[in-house]
Structures are given as structure tokens and as C-alpha cells.
Design a protein around this motif. Structure first.
Motif, short mmCIF file in Angstrom:
data_model
loop_
_atom_site.label_atom_id
_atom_site.label_comp_id
_atom_site.label_asym_id
_atom_site.label_seq_id
_atom_site.Cartn_x
_atom_site.Cartn_y
_atom_site.Cartn_z
N ASP A 1 -22.88 25.38 33.54
CA ASP A 1 -22.43 26.58 32.86
C ASP A 1 -20.90 26.61 32.94
OD1 ASP A 1 -23.31 29.48 31.83
OD2 ASP A 1 -21.52 29.66 33.09
N GLU A 2 -20.26 26.56 31.79
CA GLU A 2 -18.81 26.41 31.75
C GLU A 2 -18.08 27.56 32.43
OE1 GLU A 2 -15.24 25.44 28.52
OE2 GLU A 2 -17.26 25.92 27.83
N ALA A 3 -18.48 28.79 32.15
CA ALA A 3 -17.77 29.94 32.71
C ALA A 3 -17.91 30.00 34.23
CB ALA A 3 -18.28 31.22 32.07
N ALA A 4 -19.14 29.83 34.72
CA ALA A 4 -19.37 29.89 36.17
C ALA A 4 -18.68 28.73 36.87
CB ALA A 4 -20.87 29.86 36.47
N ALA A 5 -18.75 27.54 36.28
CA ALA A 5 -18.12 26.37 36.89
C ALA A 5 -16.60 26.54 36.94
CB ALA A 5 -18.49 25.11 36.11
N LYS A 6 -16.03 27.06 35.89
CA LYS A 6 -14.58 27.26 35.85
C LYS A 6 -14.14 28.23 36.93
CE LYS A 6 -10.83 28.54 32.63
NZ LYS A 6 -10.24 29.65 33.39
N LEU A 7 -14.87 29.33 37.08
CA LEU A 7 -14.54 30.32 38.09
C LEU A 7 -14.70 29.75 39.49
CD1 LEU A 7 -13.78 33.17 38.95
CD2 LEU A 7 -16.19 33.84 38.61
N ALA A 8 -15.82 29.05 39.72
CA ALA A 8 -16.06 28.46 41.05
C ALA A 8 -14.99 27.43 41.40
CB ALA A 8 -17.45 27.83 41.09
N TRP A 9 -14.58 26.65 40.39
CA TRP A 9 -13.58 25.61 40.66
C TRP A 9 -12.21 26.21 40.92
CZ3 TRP A 9 -14.67 21.25 42.54
CH2 TRP A 9 -13.71 20.24 42.61
N GLU A 10 -11.85 27.25 40.17
CA GLU A 10 -10.58 27.93 40.43
C GLU A 10 -10.55 28.50 41.85
OE1 GLU A 10 -10.44 30.78 37.28
OE2 GLU A 10 -9.53 29.38 35.84
N ARG A 11 -11.66 29.09 42.26
CA ARG A 11 -11.75 29.62 43.62
C ARG A 11 -11.64 28.49 44.65
NH1 ARG A 11 -16.78 33.76 42.20
NH2 ARG A 11 -15.47 35.63 41.85
N THR A 12 -12.24 27.35 44.35
CA THR A 12 -12.22 26.22 45.28
C THR A 12 -10.80 25.69 45.48
OG1 THR A 12 -14.49 25.59 44.73
CG2 THR A 12 -13.07 23.87 45.64
N ILE A 13 -10.09 25.45 44.39
CA ILE A 13 -8.73 24.92 44.50
C ILE A 13 -7.81 25.92 45.18
CG2 ILE A 13 -6.73 24.09 43.20
CD1 ILE A 13 -9.10 22.12 43.39
N ALA A 14 -7.96 27.21 44.86
CA ALA A 14 -7.14 28.23 45.52
C ALA A 14 -7.42 28.27 47.02
CB ALA A 14 -7.43 29.60 44.89
N PHE A 15 -8.68 28.10 47.38
CA PHE A 15 -9.08 28.09 48.80
C PHE A 15 -8.46 26.90 49.53
CE2 PHE A 15 -12.29 27.45 52.21
CZ PHE A 15 -12.35 28.73 52.73
N PHE A 16 -8.50 25.73 48.90
CA PHE A 16 -7.89 24.55 49.51
C PHE A 16 -6.36 24.71 49.61
CE2 PHE A 16 -11.61 21.64 48.21
CZ PHE A 16 -12.20 21.78 49.46
N ASN A 17 -5.76 25.25 48.58
CA ASN A 17 -4.31 25.46 48.63
C ASN A 17 -3.94 26.40 49.79
OD1 ASN A 17 -3.33 23.85 46.50
ND2 ASN A 17 -3.85 25.42 44.98
N LYS A 18 -4.74 27.42 49.98
CA LYS A 18 -4.46 28.39 51.04
C LYS A 18 -4.60 27.77 52.43
CE LYS A 18 -6.24 32.73 52.98
NZ LYS A 18 -7.23 33.86 52.80
N HIS A 19 -5.65 26.99 52.65
CA HIS A 19 -5.96 26.54 54.00
C HIS A 19 -5.46 25.15 54.35
CE1 HIS A 19 -8.41 30.02 55.03
NE2 HIS A 19 -8.97 29.93 53.82
N LEU A 20 -5.12 24.35 53.34
CA LEU A 20 -4.71 22.98 53.62
C LEU A 20 -3.21 22.73 53.49
CD1 LEU A 20 -7.54 20.95 51.82
CD2 LEU A 20 -7.48 21.84 54.16
N ARG A 21 -2.49 23.68 52.91
CA ARG A 21 -1.05 23.47 52.72
C ARG A 21 -0.19 24.26 53.71
NH1 ARG A 21 -0.70 20.40 48.17
NH2 ARG A 21 -2.27 20.77 46.55
N SER A 22 -0.76 25.27 54.33
CA SER A 22 0.05 26.12 55.22
C SER A 22 0.27 25.45 56.57
CB SER A 22 -0.66 27.46 55.42
OG SER A 22 -1.93 27.28 55.99
#
Length: 296
Positions: free
Chosen positions: A275-296
Motif C-alpha cells: 500500500d503506497e500511502a501506508a508504506a510511504k508514511l512508515a518509511w518516513e517514520r523509519t528514516i526520521a527515527f534512525f536520524n534521531k537515534h543514530l546521528r546524535s
């Protein structure tokens, strides 16, 4: 031809396909059982073909994309099968040290879709490593049915040790910043949950519709979790209430999202369950989560 979605298939046919994909139903058993739910003009074989992955059509990042550098590498795994092999991808150009992400496949090994996922992660300025659990048995065979059959032969104790070894490789990678995140899908989601119970220094864990650890093991988790669940996924969701209770009882940091009406595998854009909409939202959340926890 218009791309088919989950809504184009009878819900019972999708449930049977889920059983088939996860080894609970043979190919013959699926074809016999699904016959009553076939679409107009489609045989049972045709329905199976319509539900099966289309890797080339779904590919987002080309193998030779100049923005990335990718190679197959091997590392030792003394507590597992002895050696692991996987797909290592990083941006073609970067400065400093990058955070790393372990990518864990479904129950078919390192297929083209998971390699594409690794390339997508690299384009978000991470180093991604996607091991192939089937490497000790000759590697992903290029056929999903054969891959599923091979998967049954794996010693899961050794395979899990291989994924632990892969996380350690990333932690010590010269180009990395020492922080490791993990993302996995279905079987891989279960492995990510497992890794979170085993690796106290795992910096972020993102399981997509993965099986859950026991409440006792969940209490060992130190990593922040981002959990994605499909709303229409009774098999996996049955374990979520107990898992959530264990996370709350132990004060573990987690975010959980259930995507209403979605099928197991909704992030996999090679099949109609995507599902394009759900996948897009889940992926955006995933990358934001990694940016928050892996770059600080």
C-alpha cells in the motif's frame, strides 16, 4: 496494465497466500484451496502469479546508480555458520563517519527487493548492510519457492548468531560512527526484535510486522523501538498486546503504529499487498527515527 492491490483479491485468498508465503501451506495446497476465490478470467495458477513478487517493476534504485557504492562482502561469524555474506551499500560520496543500519530480510533470503531497500537506506546517508541468511546453503537461489524451502533447513540458532555477528561488524566498521540500527520485515522483523533483546548497545530497532519475543526477553531491551504493524494481520498482531504490556512494565522506549486495513507485507512494493500511502508514511517514520537515534 493497472497495478493490482490487495482490494482486488478476496480476503480469504490473501489469508491463504499469507499461509503459503510463510510455509504453512504447500504450493499445491494453496492452489487447491484458493480455487474458489479466483478472479474472473484467472486460474488458481494465474492468481498465484498475480500475487507473487515483481522485482524489476518495483525497483526504485538501480544497481548501477552513481549515487551509491555497493558490493558483496564476507565477514567471520564464529558462533554462527562460520561466515556471513551480505550486500554492503553506502553513499558514493560522504564526509566523516556515517551511522549504520542492519537490514534483515523476509523468509526468502537476500532477494532483489531487500537489496533495493538497502540502496534506499544508503541514499538517506547511512551505511546499510543486508546479510543473506541463506549464504551457508548456497545463497538466495533466485526463486522465491526454492528460497522458502531452503529457509526451512537453516539452524535458526546459528542464523541468529550470524545476525548478531553482522551487527558487530557494523559497530566496528571503519567508515561507521559506531552506532547501529536495525530494520527488518516479517521474519526480519522478528529478528530485529530478537536483536534488541540480545544487544544492549543497539541504538535503534525498527521491526515491520515481526514476531515478538517473550515478555521475559522483552524486559532485556535497551534500544528504542519503532514498531510497524498491519491492521489486517491476525497472525502477527495476536502477540502485540503481551509484548506491549512487557515494554510498558519495563519502561522501554517505544513507538508503535498499526496501519488500519493494511495487509501483512504492506511495505513490500513487489506484491499487491503493498500500500503506497501506508508504506510511504512508515518509511518516513523509519528514516526520521534512525536520524534521531543514530546521528546524535
Amino acid at each position: 496494465m493497472t497495478r493490482k492491490t490487495a482490494k482486488d483479491f478476496d480476503p480469504e485468498a490473501l489469508k491463504l497466500f499469507d499461509k503459503y508465503v510463510h510455509g504453512d501451506l504447500s504450493r499445491r495446497g494453496f492452489l487447491v484451496s484458493v480455487a474458489k476465490y479466483t478472479l474472473i478470467g484467472l486460474t488458481a495458477e494465474g492468481l498465484l502469479e498475480a500475487l507473487s513478487p515483481r522485482f524489476a517493476e518495483a525497483q526504485q534504485i538501480g544497481l548501477d546508480d552513481p549515487r551509491i557504492s555497493a558490493s558483496y562482502v564476507e565477514y567471520p561469524s564464529p558462533s554462527g555458520y562460520g561466515k556471513i555474506r551480505g550486500y554492503l551499500v553506502q553513499p558514493a560520496q560522504f564526509t566523516g563517519n556515517l551511522p549504520t543500519v542492519l537490514v534483515v530480510h523476509e523468509n526468502r533470503g537476500l532477494n532483489p527487493h531487500i537489496e533495493d531497500i538497502a540502496r534506499r537506506i544508503a541514499l538517506d546517508n547511512f551505511i546499510a548492510f543486508a546479510p543473506d541468511a541463506l549464504y551457508p546453503l548456497g545463497g538466495y537461489p533466485g526463486d522465491e519457492d526454492k528460497a522458502r524451502e531452503l529457509f526451512k533447513s537453516l539452524d535458526q540458532t546459528k542464523t541468529r548468531a550470524d545476525f548478531i555477528a553482522a551487527a558487530e561488524v557494523l559497530k566496528n566498521l571503519p567508515e561507521g560512527n559506531g552506532k547501529v540500527g536495525a530494520v527488518g520485515f516479517c521474519y526480519g522483523g522478528g529478528i530485529v526484535n530478537f536483536l534488541a533483546t540480545q544487544l544492549p548497545d543497539l541504538a535503534a530497532a525498527v521491526p515491520f510486522y515481526g514476531s515478538q519475543p517473550s515478555a521475559e526477553d522483552a524486559a532485556k531491551i535497551k534500544a528504542p523501538l519503532l514498531l510497524h504493524y498491519a491492521g489486517d494481520d491476525e497472525r502477527i498482531n495476536a502477540g502485540w498486546p503481551v509484548y506491549e504490556a512487557a515494554l510498558k512494565a519495563s519502561g522501554i522506549s517505544y513507538e508503535a503504529y498499526i496501519y488500519p486495513g493494511e495487509q501483512h507485507g504492506f511495505n513490500n512494493d513487489t506484491t499487491p499487498r503493498f500500500d503506497e500511502a501506508a508504506a510511504k508514511l512508515a518509511w518516513e517514520r523509519t528514516i526520521a527515527f534512525f536520524n534521531k537515534h543514530l546521528r546524535s
